[in-house]
Motif scaffolding. Structure first.
Motif, PDB file in Angstrom:
ATOM      1  N   LEU A 172     -98.006 -47.702 -21.588  1.00  0.00           N
ATOM      2  CA  LEU A 172     -97.432 -45.881 -21.414  1.00  0.00           C
ATOM      3  C   LEU A 172     -96.605 -45.737 -21.659  1.00  0.00           C
ATOM      4  O   LEU A 172     -95.566 -46.568 -22.526  1.00  0.00           O
ATOM      5  N   SER A 173     -96.362 -44.499 -22.657  1.00  0.00           N
ATOM      6  CA  SER A 173     -94.591 -44.538 -23.638  1.00  0.00           C
ATOM      7  C   SER A 173     -94.121 -43.515 -22.435  1.00  0.00           C
ATOM      8  O   SER A 173     -94.525 -42.042 -22.841  1.00  0.00           O
ATOM      9  N   VAL A 174     -93.045 -42.915 -21.942  1.00  0.00           N
ATOM     10  CA  VAL A 174     -92.661 -41.949 -21.148  1.00  0.00           C
ATOM     11  C   VAL A 174     -91.516 -42.508 -21.903  1.00  0.00           C
ATOM     12  O   VAL A 174     -90.276 -42.738 -22.449  1.00  0.00           O
ATOM     13  N   VAL A 175     -90.346 -41.032 -21.966  1.00  0.00           N
ATOM     14  CA  VAL A 175     -89.256 -40.427 -22.757  1.00  0.00           C
ATOM     15  C   VAL A 175     -88.141 -41.017 -21.566  1.00  0.00           C
ATOM     16  O   VAL A 175     -87.809 -40.819 -20.654  1.00  0.00           O
ATOM     17  N   GLY A 176     -86.923 -41.583 -22.929  1.00  0.00           N
ATOM     18  CA  GLY A 176     -86.125 -42.615 -22.049  1.00  0.00           C
ATOM     19  C   GLY A 176     -84.372 -42.196 -22.380  1.00  0.00           C
ATOM     20  O   GLY A 176     -84.134 -42.750 -21.754  1.00  0.00           O
ATOM     21  N   ASP A 177     -84.711 -41.088 -22.786  1.00  0.00           N
ATOM     22  CA  ASP A 177     -83.310 -40.468 -23.264  1.00  0.00           C
ATOM     23  C   ASP A 177     -82.984 -39.018 -22.397  1.00  0.00           C
ATOM     24  O   ASP A 177     -82.284 -38.055 -22.648  1.00  0.00           O
ATOM     25  N   THR A 252     -86.868 -38.032 -27.007  1.00  0.00           N
ATOM     26  CA  THR A 252     -87.642 -36.776 -26.988  1.00  0.00           C
ATOM     27  C   THR A 252     -88.094 -36.663 -28.065  1.00  0.00           C
ATOM     28  O   THR A 252     -89.094 -35.663 -28.502  1.00  0.00           O
ATOM     29  N   SER A 253     -88.066 -36.893 -28.943  1.00  0.00           N
ATOM     30  CA  SER A 253     -87.707 -36.039 -30.141  1.00  0.00           C
ATOM     31  C   SER A 253     -89.750 -37.431 -30.534  1.00  0.00           C
ATOM     32  O   SER A 253     -90.392 -36.391 -31.700  1.00  0.00           O
ATOM     33  N   GLU A 254     -89.545 -38.018 -30.258  1.00  0.00           N
ATOM     34  CA  GLU A 254     -91.024 -39.095 -30.507  1.00  0.00           C
ATOM     35  C   GLU A 254     -92.313 -37.977 -29.414  1.00  0.00           C
ATOM     36  O   GLU A 254     -93.905 -38.450 -28.889  1.00  0.00           O
TER      37      GLU A 254
END
Length: 301
Positions: A172-177, A252-254
């Motif tokens: 999973l890819s999750v926003v970290g910023d 977030t940009s990703e």
């Protein structure tokens, strides 16, 4: 005490029916019964019931969709809230309403207080700010609570989405910023019940003051940290329900979305605690209660 709850099918509204039942007679209305879209409809319900307390848990919550439906979102989250405030004032009811961290742009480094300047980045945030201001303009007795990252056992929310994805995806890819305090609908409802009970006692003795307060769980994390906590806990409940082996932190940009989100969603709860002495559980503790409820059911998702 007669308590009217709008949006009873939603995450917070559903929990409110339980928490508010100890205070008196509860009148709970779903979107069809108390639609905030048509002018006057919700206010007419308030006039008919003539409650002592109106808790507005109804809202337009599709943050990204609001970018293309700003007029509707503002109607429900803003203009209709003003109508509810007038209706509550006319029957001498206490109005309780929920707002959001999205009224801020997230550029502050520290947690936001109730006195910080607002600067919403999205249509959803702008609409919610209209609602906040409408309540203050109408007057009467009212409480508005700003909260963040709401989730629960019902509806579409981050926790349920992570559980569903973890059952089928290895990565999973999750926003970290982006930072915030995951806040359960159950915690919001329990705190609301306690605050309403105190507020009604204050009203009886002429000591009540209306106000805007931040209401969130304690401590903070990122969406990525929240996802890790959810999936780690799910493994302890039901190992077979989790196939995810990696949770990648992305920027977030990703992960572009139609609506811009605040980078910092932390809200300072000092005013709330000082005024109402509310217990705010750590977000991990509150999350555990929700997972207990979910995994106690036969079909948690």
């Amino acid at each position: 005490m007669r308590v009217l709850i709008s949006g009873c099918d939603g995450q917070v509204g559903w929990e409110l029916q339980r928490s508010m039942s100890v205070l008196g007679e509860v009148f709970a209305f779903n979107r069809e019964q108390m639609d905030l879209s048509p002018p006057g409809k919700a206010a007419a319900v308030v006039a008919r019931i003539a409650p002592d307390v109106v808790v507005n848990a109804a809202a337009y919550t599709a943050v990204d969709k609001a970018e293309s439906e700003e007029a509707l979102a503002t109607r429900i989250n803003g203009e209709a809230v003003g109508e509810l405030a007038r209706a509550a004032r006319d029957v001498n009811a206490l109005l309780v309403h929920y707002s959001t961290d999205y009224v801020f742009d997230g550029s502050k480094e520290e947690a936001y207080t109730e006195l910080d300047a607002t600067a919403p980045l999205s249509a959803y945030g702008r609409g919610k700010l209209v609602g906040e201001r409408a309540i203050a303009d109408v007057g009467g007795d009212w409480l508005t609570f700003r909260t963040t990252w709401v989730y629960g056992v019902r509806g579409r929310n981050f926790l349920r989405t992570m559980l569903r994805l973890a059952a089928t995806r290895e990565e999973l890819s999750v926003v970290g910023d982006q930072y915030g305090a995951p806040t359960s609908a159950r915690m919001i409802a329990d705190a609301t019940s306690q605050i309403v009970a105190q507020s009604m006692r204050e009203r009886q003795t002429g000591r009540f003051d209306s106000g805007l307060f931040n209401l969130t769980a304690a401590d903070s994390t990122t969406w990525h940290g929240f996802a890790e906590a959810i999936i780690d806990a799910a493994r302890s409940y039901q190992p077979s329900s989790v196939v995810t082996t990696r949770i990648k932190s992305i920027s977030t940009s990703e992960y572009p979305t139609p609506a811009r989100r605040p980078r910092n969603s932390l809200l300072d709860n000092s005013a709330l605690v000082g005024r109402f002495v509310v217990h705010r559980p750590n977000w991990r503790v509150a999350m555990q209660y929700v997972l207990d409820d979910l995994f106690a059911a036969t079909a948690p998702l």
